[in-house]
Design an enzyme around this catalytic site. Structure first.
Site, short mmCIF file in Angstrom:
data_model
loop_
_atom_site.label_atom_id
_atom_site.label_comp_id
_atom_site.label_asym_id
_atom_site.label_seq_id
_atom_site.Cartn_x
_atom_site.Cartn_y
_atom_site.Cartn_z
N SER A 111 0.98 -1.08 0.12
CA SER A 111 -0.04 -0.18 0.01
C SER A 111 0.89 1.23 0.03
O SER A 111 1.62 1.55 -0.93
CB SER A 111 -0.90 0.02 1.31
OG SER A 111 -1.97 1.06 1.18
N GLU A 204 -2.11 -2.78 -7.82
CA GLU A 204 -3.42 -3.09 -7.08
C GLU A 204 -3.74 -1.71 -6.56
O GLU A 204 -2.99 -0.63 -6.47
CB GLU A 204 -3.08 -4.19 -6.05
CG GLU A 204 -2.03 -3.44 -4.93
CD GLU A 204 -2.59 -2.75 -3.82
OE1 GLU A 204 -3.76 -2.76 -3.56
OE2 GLU A 204 -1.90 -1.95 -3.41
N HIS A 274 -5.15 -5.51 -1.53
CA HIS A 274 -5.88 -5.12 -0.15
C HIS A 274 -7.01 -5.98 0.39
O HIS A 274 -8.13 -5.62 0.35
CB HIS A 274 -6.61 -3.58 -0.21
CG HIS A 274 -5.47 -2.55 0.01
ND1 HIS A 274 -4.85 -2.08 -0.99
CD2 HIS A 274 -5.16 -1.79 1.04
CE1 HIS A 274 -3.91 -1.20 -0.49
NE2 HIS A 274 -4.20 -0.78 0.54
#
Length: 301
Positions: A111, A204, A274
């Site tokens: 992330s 992502e 995630h």
């Protein structure tokens, strides 16, 4: 560019948990500490844990100081980022990696930690894009945590993924690069930017509007990031948002629209991002990708 891999962890090694971005309390990290200790590791909780400056794990100076300390400490053999959120880009240019370059160690996270993954790759060092301590005990994350353990300890890691209707068949060999799509766009043109030519890119994201995913793919294309890819792994695009007037395409369809302009193999629904299934990928390590009627297989060279 040849990349350097840190030495695998061994039982008895010290690892540090730090918060480069959002805050995490000792209570929230207790279960992860116990698990890491069960692997034979000694855990140090950095100064940036168990403190709060608004949403951050301390103010910028505290987080910078803590990460610098762990980077420079020869006894610490891995930095595990407690969680993502936002904040790593605020401090990355104030970190000095000169001692790290002489004695590399593992850095792991995903992330917002894409910033560290990419910055280290720009310096020629491998790191791990993988599940973070705050999520170790998320329901369904056992396989992801085990993949992180295997990557840290230098054990073989390989993945097989079910077929997807948008997959494009082919084979590719190249170093892995990527992470959170929003961060990859943010890092373009900075000291943390990394070339993608000849590499296998993985992407992502979470909570992004569909039009924003399209805009970021336009950006990747316009900056030449897609032009000479060896291959593309499309991970989870969790909880996509839409406007009152629907955008009309799913995240995977948006991404494939741009991938279709090229001929590299594409694997959709790769278990990275995630979601509980967030398998460890070693950024900078050469991998071999096969996409065919049986699905997608990723192995390290």
């Amino acid at each position: 560019m040849l990349t350097t891999a840190p030495a695998p962890l061994r039982s008895g090694d010290q690892v540090a948990i730090v918060c480069p971005a959002r805050k995490a309390s000792h209570e929230e990290l207790a279960a992860a500490v116990a698990l890491l200790e069960s692997w034979g590791l000694r855990v140090v909780l950095g100064e940036s844990t168990n403190v709060a400056h608004h949403q951050f794990g301390g103010d910028d100076e505290l987080r910078r100081r803590d990460i610098q300390l762990q980077l420079d400490n020869p006894a610490i053999r891995a930095l595990l980022c407690a969680r993502g959120g936002y904040g790593t880009t605020r401090i990355i240019d104030q970190l000095d990696f000169s001692r790290f370059q002489q004695d590399p160690k593992w850095v792991a996270g995903f992330s917002d930690i894409t910033t560290l993954n990419c910055h280290l790759l720009a310096l020629g060092h491998q790191s791990i894009h993988g599940v973070m301590p705050l999520l170790f005990h998320q329901e369904g994350a056992e396989e992801s945590v085990e993949s992180l353990r295997r990557a840290l300890f230098g054990e073989p890691v390989a993945y097989q993924v079910a077929p997807h209707q948008l997959n494009r068949f082919g084979t590719a060999t190249g170093e892995l690069v990527g992470g959170n799509l929003s961060l990859l766009q943010t890092l373009t043109g900075t000291a943390s930017d990394v070339p993608t030519a000849g590499r296998i890119l993985f992407i992502e994201d979470i909570d992004e509007y569909l039009y924003a995913i399209d805009r970021m793919m336009v950006h990747l294309e316009r900056t030449g990031k897609l032009r000479h890819l060896a291959g593309l792994l499309v991970g989870h695009f969790s909880n996509p948002q839409d406007n009152t007037v629907p955008y009309g395409q799913t995240p995977n369809e948006i991404i494939q629209h741009y991938a279709n302009k090229y001929d590299f193999p594409v694997a959709h629904n790769f278990p990275v991002g995630h979601e509980p299934q967030n398998m460890a990928l070693i950024c900078g390590r050469e991998a071999h990708l096969v996409v065919d009627a049986q699905g997608a297989r990723l192995t390290y060279a």
